[in-house]
Design an enzyme around this catalytic site. Structure first.
Site, PDB file in Angstrom:
ATOM      1  N   ASP A   1     -21.665   9.572   3.748  1.00 22.42           N
ATOM      2  CA  ASP A   1     -21.200   8.355   3.353  1.00 22.42           C
ATOM      3  C   ASP A   1     -21.565   7.816   2.032  1.00 22.42           C
ATOM      4  O   ASP A   1     -22.717   7.277   2.028  1.00 22.42           O
ATOM      5  CB  ASP A   1     -21.377   7.220   4.440  1.00 22.42           C
TER       6      ASP A   1
ATOM      7  N   GLU B   1     -15.711   5.987   3.122  1.00 20.66           N
ATOM      8  CA  GLU B   1     -15.123   4.634   3.737  1.00 20.66           C
ATOM      9  C   GLU B   1     -15.941   3.428   3.425  1.00 20.66           C
ATOM     10  O   GLU B   1     -15.626   2.339   3.631  1.00 20.66           O
ATOM     11  CB  GLU B   1     -14.898   5.077   5.223  1.00 20.66           C
ATOM     12  N   ASN B   2     -17.226   3.810   2.726  1.00 20.61           N
ATOM     13  CA  ASN B   2     -18.165   2.572   2.532  1.00 20.61           C
ATOM     14  C   ASN B   2     -18.085   2.454   0.868  1.00 20.61           C
ATOM     15  O   ASN B   2     -19.216   1.636   0.529  1.00 20.61           O
ATOM     16  CB  ASN B   2     -19.346   2.734   3.078  1.00 20.61           C
TER      17      ASN B   2
ATOM     18  N   ASN C   1     -14.212   4.206  10.158  1.00 23.03           N
ATOM     19  CA  ASN C   1     -13.700   2.795  10.934  1.00 23.03           C
ATOM     20  C   ASN C   1     -13.344   1.829   9.956  1.00 23.03           C
ATOM     21  O   ASN C   1     -12.918   0.705  10.344  1.00 23.03           O
ATOM     22  CB  ASN C   1     -15.086   2.546  11.937  1.00 23.03           C
ATOM     23  N   HIS C   2     -13.984   1.808   8.714  1.00 24.23           N
ATOM     24  CA  HIS C   2     -13.694   0.934   7.691  1.00 24.23           C
ATOM     25  C   HIS C   2     -12.377   1.248   6.813  1.00 24.23           C
ATOM     26  O   HIS C   2     -12.397   0.600   5.750  1.00 24.23           O
ATOM     27  CB  HIS C   2     -14.996   0.711   6.742  1.00 24.23           C
TER      28      HIS C   2
ATOM     29  N   HIS D   1     -16.385  11.031  12.468  1.00 23.55           N
ATOM     30  CA  HIS D   1     -17.174   9.751  12.059  1.00 23.55           C
ATOM     31  C   HIS D   1     -17.301   8.913  12.990  1.00 23.55           C
ATOM     32  O   HIS D   1     -16.528   8.394  14.113  1.00 23.55           O
ATOM     33  CB  HIS D   1     -16.213   9.061  11.083  1.00 23.55           C
TER      34      HIS D   1
ATOM     35  N   HIS E   1     -21.349   8.410   9.508  1.00 24.78           N
ATOM     36  CA  HIS E   1     -21.217   7.116   9.994  1.00 24.78           C
ATOM     37  C   HIS E   1     -22.566   6.256  10.519  1.00 24.78           C
ATOM     38  O   HIS E   1     -22.717   5.110   9.834  1.00 24.78           O
ATOM     39  CB  HIS E   1     -20.236   6.911  11.357  1.00 24.78           C
TER      40      HIS E   1
END
Length: 265
Positions: free
Chosen positions: A9, A41-42, A69-70, A152, A177
């Site tokens: 991540d 995703e972050n 999830n983001h 994730h 994640h």
């Protein structure tokens, strides 16, 4: 032999800078990989990804960016997720969700399939990640035997279960994640490499990437706080994989963790 670098991540602009620096250093040392896959995703302040950041990661060496999830935290992703070929979102989102859940990368005469799925345990409801992998593999296996899965997910048990479920059918299953790298790398009985979590690339002196003072205040007062990226040194976390391109089996898996990276003032 196919050499793959999977990067855990990437968190905030500090994570993007760290990714660029480490990949640049690897190239200068002639430590080249055939493919680089990054969970991004972050990348945008810890929540989601923007088009400029996607381009920055790809220009720095990422061949594919996976999400989690983001995925939808930055609504502007809807403007490019359909057209950009270097980004995939979880394959177990509903059928009509924009974007793709898997892709095959072709470069230098070699190919690598990449699948992205979300876990269900302690996560928002979604479709079954096991069924999603089965579905995506039908088309991917027509083009390549080398396949990497980014799950994730929160629960180690779910990540481990998916790895055993796919053992012998994919080259590697790597978790993302939690932002905390695990020390359980191994190659399963039928040749699938597995690591529960690749860890986080980004701020090292905070709480999983976020400013520690804000996090401490929330834990000690229960008053909601706006979290921002931590300052200070950074870390780079990932995993290096070697895959036999004729069989698709993982022949080597090595955790990578570099801490205390500083960029000066």
């Amino acid at each position: 032999m196919i050499k793959v670098l999977f990067v855990g991540d990437v968190c905030s602009s500090a994570g993007v800078r760290t990714f660029k620096k480490v990949v640049g250093d690897l190239r200068s040392e002639n430590k080249n990989y055939d493919f680089i896959v990054v969970n991004g995703e972050n990348a945008a302040g810890g929540l989601g990804i923007t088009y400029p950041l996607l381009k920055e990661l790809c220009e720095a060496g990422a061949d594919m960016v996976t999400l989690g999830n983001h995925t939808w935290s930055r609504k502007e992703i809807l403007n490019f997720i359909e057209d950009e070929k270097c980004i995939i979102r979880p394959a177990n989102y509903p059928e009509n969700t924009p974007g793709r859940g898997s892709a095959v990368i072709e470069k230098g005469g070699k190919t690598l399939g990449v699948i992205n799925v979300l876990g269900l345990v302690y996560m928002d409801p979604n479709n079954c990640p096991f069924e999603a992998c089965d579905r995506e593999l039908i088309e991917i296996k027509k083009r390549t035997k080398a396949v990497l899965v980014d799950i994730h997910a929160e629960a180690t048990s779910e990540k481990c279960a998916l790895a055993w479920y796919l053992d012998g059918r994919v080259s590697a299953v790597v978790g993302t994640h939690t932002h905390v790298q695990t020390a359980d790398e191994r190659i399963l009985e039928r040749g699938t490499g597995f690591l529960s979590d690749a860890g986080m690339t980004g701020p090292y002196e905070g709480v999983i990437g976020m400013d520690r003072e804000a996090v401490l205040k929330k834990f000690t007062t229960h008053i909601p706080e706006r979290f921002e990226s931590a300052r200070g040194s950074t870390q780079f976390c990932g995993v290096g994989l070697e895959i036999d391109e004729t069989t698709g089996k993982c022949t080597d898996i090595q955790r990578i963790k570099i801490v205390g990276i500083n960029f000066g003032k």
